[in-house]
Design an enzyme around this catalytic site. Structure first.
Site, PDB file in Angstrom:
ATOM      1  N   LYS A 149       1.401  -1.308  -0.132  1.00  0.00           N
ATOM      2  CA  LYS A 149      -0.203   0.372   0.368  1.00  0.00           C
ATOM      3  C   LYS A 149       0.579   1.237  -0.061  1.00  0.00           C
ATOM      4  O   LYS A 149       1.101   2.124  -0.412  1.00  0.00           O
ATOM      5  CB  LYS A 149      -1.312   0.307   1.255  1.00  0.00           C
ATOM      6  CG  LYS A 149      -1.451   1.413   1.396  1.00  0.00           C
ATOM      7  CD  LYS A 149      -2.747   1.318   2.367  1.00  0.00           C
ATOM      8  CE  LYS A 149      -3.112   3.005   2.601  1.00  0.00           C
ATOM      9  NZ  LYS A 149      -4.408   2.424   3.742  1.00  0.00           N
ATOM     10  N   HIS A 290      -9.234 -30.222 -31.067  1.00  0.00           N
ATOM     11  CA  HIS A 290     -10.017 -28.731 -31.310  1.00  0.00           C
ATOM     12  C   HIS A 290     -10.970 -29.095 -29.789  1.00  0.00           C
ATOM     13  O   HIS A 290     -12.417 -28.875 -29.603  1.00  0.00           O
ATOM     14  CB  HIS A 290     -10.694 -28.847 -32.023  1.00  0.00           C
ATOM     15  CG  HIS A 290     -10.302 -27.889 -33.385  1.00  0.00           C
ATOM     16  ND1 HIS A 290      -9.566 -26.928 -33.149  1.00  0.00           N
ATOM     17  CD2 HIS A 290      -9.962 -28.189 -34.770  1.00  0.00           C
ATOM     18  CE1 HIS A 290      -8.847 -26.769 -33.596  1.00  0.00           C
ATOM     19  NE2 HIS A 290      -9.331 -27.902 -34.962  1.00  0.00           N
TER      20      HIS A 290
END
Length: 538
Positions: A149, A290
């Site tokens: 922070k 696929h």
């Protein structure tokens, strides 16, 4: 109510004079701490980390000497103190913060080096409840978040992989670290604590069998940045969650080009499918294209299984993924390399097979040292606009289902074995799914159609094409069995399968028109088995 900012601009370069180090993973610690000490940076540390630094011959201040308070409660309480967090959170250019630091004797920390208790490792190793909870870090995440922070003034490192980068930046910038680097390290730190908390909350949900916890969190660590996603204009990355389930995330790549997004997706589908087949019973091979199987077979040997899987749809197999349920041997490898293949994934490989595969430099070979357990619990996740769809893994296995014959004729032993095989495969075919099987091998697969009739017809047509390619007089669907991933809503899908030559059917049942479908089967002397379990896959 939101907290407002004083809008004090962050300095570009911040000198590093004092570092706080507390690490569980001590990889590279001595070398990095040595570089900091050589640069004149004061080292402050905790418990075992302080001992390791001292053993390296470096001067270090124990955190207890900073706080004036000893570590207590088996180390649970040691850094949760104003003299620590004040030094992490103070805005140095804010007069009020500076005055508070002076008033309370708080000295700033400019660099924080912390990695967390090994919660994920303990969880994955199957630690007992108390041990797993004890490895939930509290002080570490608190310090990481505080430093992140306040990245305007503090740099935070959360893993040894960043040690060299930070040391080089310190050397380049006269013992200072630039703002951009501090920002990047802060972003990484917040992601790390988020993934850590996700692992903890996920473990609690699993342990307590919470099907729908009010909050869900997921996290992972970047395994590899992909060149692109499904298409070249899409960005993508492969993130590992820490799940030790055998598969693409835990496999080691022996050779070949980097795996693409599509490679990983298809290889995962292939290996999950082949994991349905017990290697102690038979060799099994799945060929995927696929994310759908274009051929699956079992046999006495991998070579035979591969040949039978390939025969189902040799055209689609070109450029596909091959998954094996046993260690790759030379006989199977010699056949696989005859067809262009993107990836082979197997539990292992012998030396002769490795030598054969090595001749194909671009062919990727993944070894997993195990098979995925089809009965294992877990979650699958799919993104939708504005949210996530989360569900338990489809771990229903046909051997565990209560199969019910609903027609006048019951399947014979050969048909029943093939029906079970077909239903295992259908579980891994995109819906609507129709799978024809004969003698332990797929002979036609219809996937992803809007109509179940279309899936049945496409699978039959593919079987006809394969028969022509093999010089056969009729397709192998003649005398085959057929599996449907969901019920037949009308008899038309079943009739299409019967027209293709199917003699027995396995399906979940549960349609309003089951009686109509059963009557159609009886009219053609077809055996039909209900499973009571559906296998939709979208």
């Amino acid at each position: 109510m939101a907290v407002t900012s004083k809008n004090i601009p962050a300095p570009d370069l911040v000198p590093v004079r004092r570092a706080l180090i507390s690490v569980s993973d001590k990889t590279g610690l001595a070398a990095f701490a040595g570089k900091l000490a050589a640069a004149g940076i004061e080292l402050v540390s905790t418990g075992g980390t302080a001992a390791a630094i001292a053993e390296a011959g470096l001067a270090v201040t124990d955190i207890s000497n900073v706080t004036g308070f000893p570590e207590i409660m088996d180390g649970r309480v040691k850094t949760l103190h104003p003299l620590v967090h004040g030094g992490l959170l103070a805005i140095r250019d804010d007069p009020q913060h500076a005055a508070a630091m002076d008033a309370h004797g708080i000295r700033p920390f400019d660099l924080v080096v912390i990695n967390l208790y090994p919660f994920e490792e303990v969880r994955n190793a199957g630690g007992d409840y108390a041990t797993t909870v004890e490895n939930v870090d509290i002080g570490g995440p608190a310090m990481v978040r505080a430093a992140a922070k306040n990245h305007a003034y503090v740099a935070v490192l959360t893993e040894p992989a960043d040690y060299d980068r930070v040391a080089a930046s310190l050397a380049e910038n006269g013992n200072c670290l630039p703002y951009l680097l501090r920002q990047e390290l802060a972003a990484k730190a917040f992601a790390r604590t988020a993934a850590y908390d996700a692992a903890i909350s996920g473990w609690f949900a699993q342990t307590l069998d919470l099907a729908d916890p009010h909050w869900r969190a997921f996290g992972g660590r970047l395994g590899e940045a992909m060149r692109y996603g499904e298409n070249p204009h899409q960005e993508a990355g492969f993130y590992r969650t820490g799940d030790k389930r055998a598969g693409v995330a835990t496999a080691r790549q022996v050779q070949g080009k980097h795996l693409s997004y599509n490679n990983l997706n298809d290889t995962d589908a292939a290996f999950e499918l082949v994991g349905e087949f017990d290697p102690a019973e038979s060799a099994a091979v799945a060929i995927i294209k696929h994310a759908n199987p274009c051929g699956v077979a079992r046999a006495a040997t991998l070579r035979e299984a591969y040949g039978r899987a390939l025969a189902c749809d040799p055209v689609s197999a070109f450029g596909g993924i091959v998954a094996l349920n046993r260690a790759l041997d030379a006989e199977a490898a010699s056949e696989i390399v005859k067809t262009f293949t993107e990836v082979i994934i197997a539990p292992g490989a012998d030396a002769d097979a490795l030598a054969l595969i090595a001749a194909k430099k671009n062919l990727r070979l993944l070894l997993t040292d195990g098979l995925p357990d089809p009965r294992a619990s877990g979650l699958t996740i799919k993104s939708v606009a504005g949210g996530l769809l989360v569900q338990s893994r489809d771990n229903a296995v046909v051997e565990d289902l209560d199969l019910k014959t609903v027609t006048r004729r019951a399947p014979d032993a050969r048909e029943l074995a093939d029906l079970k095989f077909a239903f295992k495969v259908a579980k891994h075919v995109k819906s609507n799914a129709i799978v024809y099987v004969r003698d332990g091998a797929t002979v036609g697969v219809g996937a992803g159609q809007m109509s179940r009739v279309d899936s049945a017809r496409i699978a039959a047509r593919k079987a006809e094409d394969a028969a022509v390619a093999a010089g056969m007089t009729e397709p192998l669907t003649r005398g085959a069995v057929v599996a449907s991933d969901a019920f037949f809503p009308f008899a038309d899908g079943l009739l299409a399968a019967i027209e293709a030559g199917a003699t027995a059917v396995i399906q979940p049942g549960g349609s309003m028109r089951d009686a109509e479908v059963i009557a159609a089967a009886d009219a053609h002397d077809i055996a039909m088995v209900f499973t009571g379990t559906r296998h939709f896959r979208h």
